[in-house]
Design an enzyme around this catalytic site. Structure first.
Site, mmCIF file in Angstrom:
data_model
loop_
_atom_site.group_PDB
_atom_site.id
_atom_site.type_symbol
_atom_site.label_atom_id
_atom_site.label_comp_id
_atom_site.label_asym_id
_atom_site.label_seq_id
_atom_site.Cartn_x
_atom_site.Cartn_y
_atom_site.Cartn_z
ATOM 1 N N ASN A 10 0.881 -1.175 0.000
ATOM 2 C CA ASN A 10 0.000 0.000 0.000
ATOM 3 C C ASN A 10 0.914 1.218 0.000
ATOM 4 O OD1 ASN A 10 -1.789 2.059 0.520
ATOM 5 N ND2 ASN A 10 -2.295 1.386 2.609
ATOM 6 N N LYS A 12 0.101 4.240 -0.329
ATOM 7 C CA LYS A 12 -0.530 5.453 0.232
ATOM 8 C C LYS A 12 -0.287 6.638 -0.717
ATOM 9 C CE LYS A 12 -0.188 3.352 4.721
ATOM 10 N NZ LYS A 12 -0.109 3.475 6.167
ATOM 11 N N HIS A 95 -9.647 1.408 4.982
ATOM 12 C CA HIS A 95 -8.366 1.585 5.676
ATOM 13 C C HIS A 95 -8.562 2.561 6.829
ATOM 14 C CE1 HIS A 95 -4.255 2.756 6.504
ATOM 15 N NE2 HIS A 95 -3.875 1.647 5.894
ATOM 16 N N GLU A 97 -6.878 4.935 7.825
ATOM 17 C CA GLU A 97 -6.628 6.345 7.466
ATOM 18 C C GLU A 97 -7.842 6.943 6.768
ATOM 19 O OE1 GLU A 97 -2.853 5.705 5.511
ATOM 20 O OE2 GLU A 97 -1.958 5.236 7.454
ATOM 21 N N GLU A 165 -5.563 -4.620 10.805
ATOM 22 C CA GLU A 165 -4.500 -3.640 11.011
ATOM 23 C C GLU A 165 -4.771 -2.863 12.297
ATOM 24 O OE1 GLU A 165 -2.517 -2.539 7.034
ATOM 25 O OE2 GLU A 165 -4.323 -1.334 7.196
ATOM 26 N N GLY A 171 2.389 2.419 10.689
ATOM 27 C CA GLY A 171 3.343 3.505 10.490
ATOM 28 C C GLY A 171 4.075 3.926 11.746
ATOM 29 N N SER A 205 3.259 -2.014 10.327
ATOM 30 C CA SER A 205 4.712 -2.076 10.516
ATOM 31 C C SER A 205 5.316 -3.442 10.194
ATOM 32 C CB SER A 205 5.080 -1.634 11.944
ATOM 33 O OG SER A 205 4.689 -0.280 12.153
HETATM 34 P P1 PGA Z 1 2.738 0.374 7.607
HETATM 35 O O1 PGA Z 1 1.272 0.590 6.979
HETATM 36 O O2 PGA Z 1 3.252 -0.929 7.078
HETATM 37 O O3 PGA Z 1 3.527 1.560 7.118
HETATM 38 O O4 PGA Z 1 2.571 0.342 9.080
HETATM 39 C C1 PGA Z 1 0.379 -0.466 6.851
HETATM 40 C C2 PGA Z 1 -0.923 0.003 6.257
HETATM 41 O O5 PGA Z 1 -1.369 1.110 6.595
HETATM 42 O O6 PGA Z 1 -1.543 -0.694 5.438
#
Ligand code: PGA
Length: 242
Positions: A10, A12, A95, A97, A165, A171, A205
């Site tokens: 992803n 983003k 997601h 976010e 998640e 992140g 992460s």
């Molecule tokens: P990350 O993001 O691996 O940077 O923690 C995962 C995600 O948001 O899908």
């Protein structure tokens, strides 16, 4: 039926055209194999060009979100039909976010999943608790509610993928413990119809250093990878851990 591991990136809001050399690098790393499916979910601007760069290697391309409608007066939005038309096979919906930044509710996520499927995309439906929820011991209540509200009741097990998640692990460099991941994935599988056949990814992460342990856990059928998917070498290392 065995569940083929799905390793999904992803990106983003990262990536310009000059990033598309990623796919040749990923293929050259030897990460492409019949043992796993590789997918990268890109900014909408890159989807068509990435399909061109990735398809010859057998790597799949997805979008990161779609509107609940397949067309209409929604300035700035993108529909599942448009992603499909550009060559995408998957789309991420719900997601954290999007849930946090755009106020997306389970009802909205469910509608997006429905329209994605209607356009022949496989939605990756994301769920996950906040740190506050986990510290209060209500992570299963929260995730259970998200699953019940976000997965269209008409869906069969092959119509979608779930990504667990934990919001506090995205992140942040913090990952859930192996025990917590295993417990939540078992819980999720018990909550969805024909759960044995549904693919459940872990996200938050994931990196080359922890991928092997996470991907070996029972009920973990792959990963949704943010930061570490921006670099072909680290994404390849994660994929090869599956
Ligand atoms: P990350 O993001 O691996 O940077 O923690 C995962 C995600 O948001 O899908």
């Amino acid at each position: 039926m065995p569940r083929t591991p799905l390793i999904a990136g992803n990106w983003k809001m990262h990536g310009l055209k000059d990033a598309l050399g990623f796919f040749d690098e990923l293929a050259a790393s030897g990460a492409v194999s019949e043992r796993r499916e590789l997918l990268v979910c890109l900014p909408a601007t890159l989807v068509a060009a990435a399909v061109h760069a990735a398809r010859r290697h057998g790597i799949r391309i997805g979008g990161q979100d779609c509107h609940t409608e397949s067309s209409g007066a929604h300035t700035g939005d993108i529909s599942a039909a448009m992603l499909r038309d550009a060559g995408a096979d998957f789309v991420i919906v719900g997601h954290s976010e999007r849930r946090a930044d755009h106020g997306e509710t389970d009802d909205i996520v469910r509608a997006k999943a429905e329209t994605a499927r209607a356009s022949d995309l496989t939605p990756i439906i994301c769920v996950g608790e906040t740190l506050e929820d986990r510290e209060a011991g209500r992570e299963e209540d929260v995730v259970g509610r998200q699953l019940a509200g976000s997965i269209p009741p008409v869906f069969g097990p092959a119509d979608y993928v779930i990504a667990y998640e934990p919001v506090w692990a995205i992140g942040t460099g913090r990952t859930a413990s192996a025990g917590d991941i295993a417990a939540m994935h078992a819980f999720i599988r018990s909550q969805v119809p024909d759960g044995e056949e549904v693919r459940i990814l872990y996200g938050g992460s994931v990196k080359p250093e922890n991928a092997r342990e996470i991907l070996a856990l029972e009920n973990v059928d792959g990963a949704l990878v943010g930061g570490a998917s921006l670099n072909a070498e680290s994404f390849a290392a994660i994929a090869k851990s599956s």
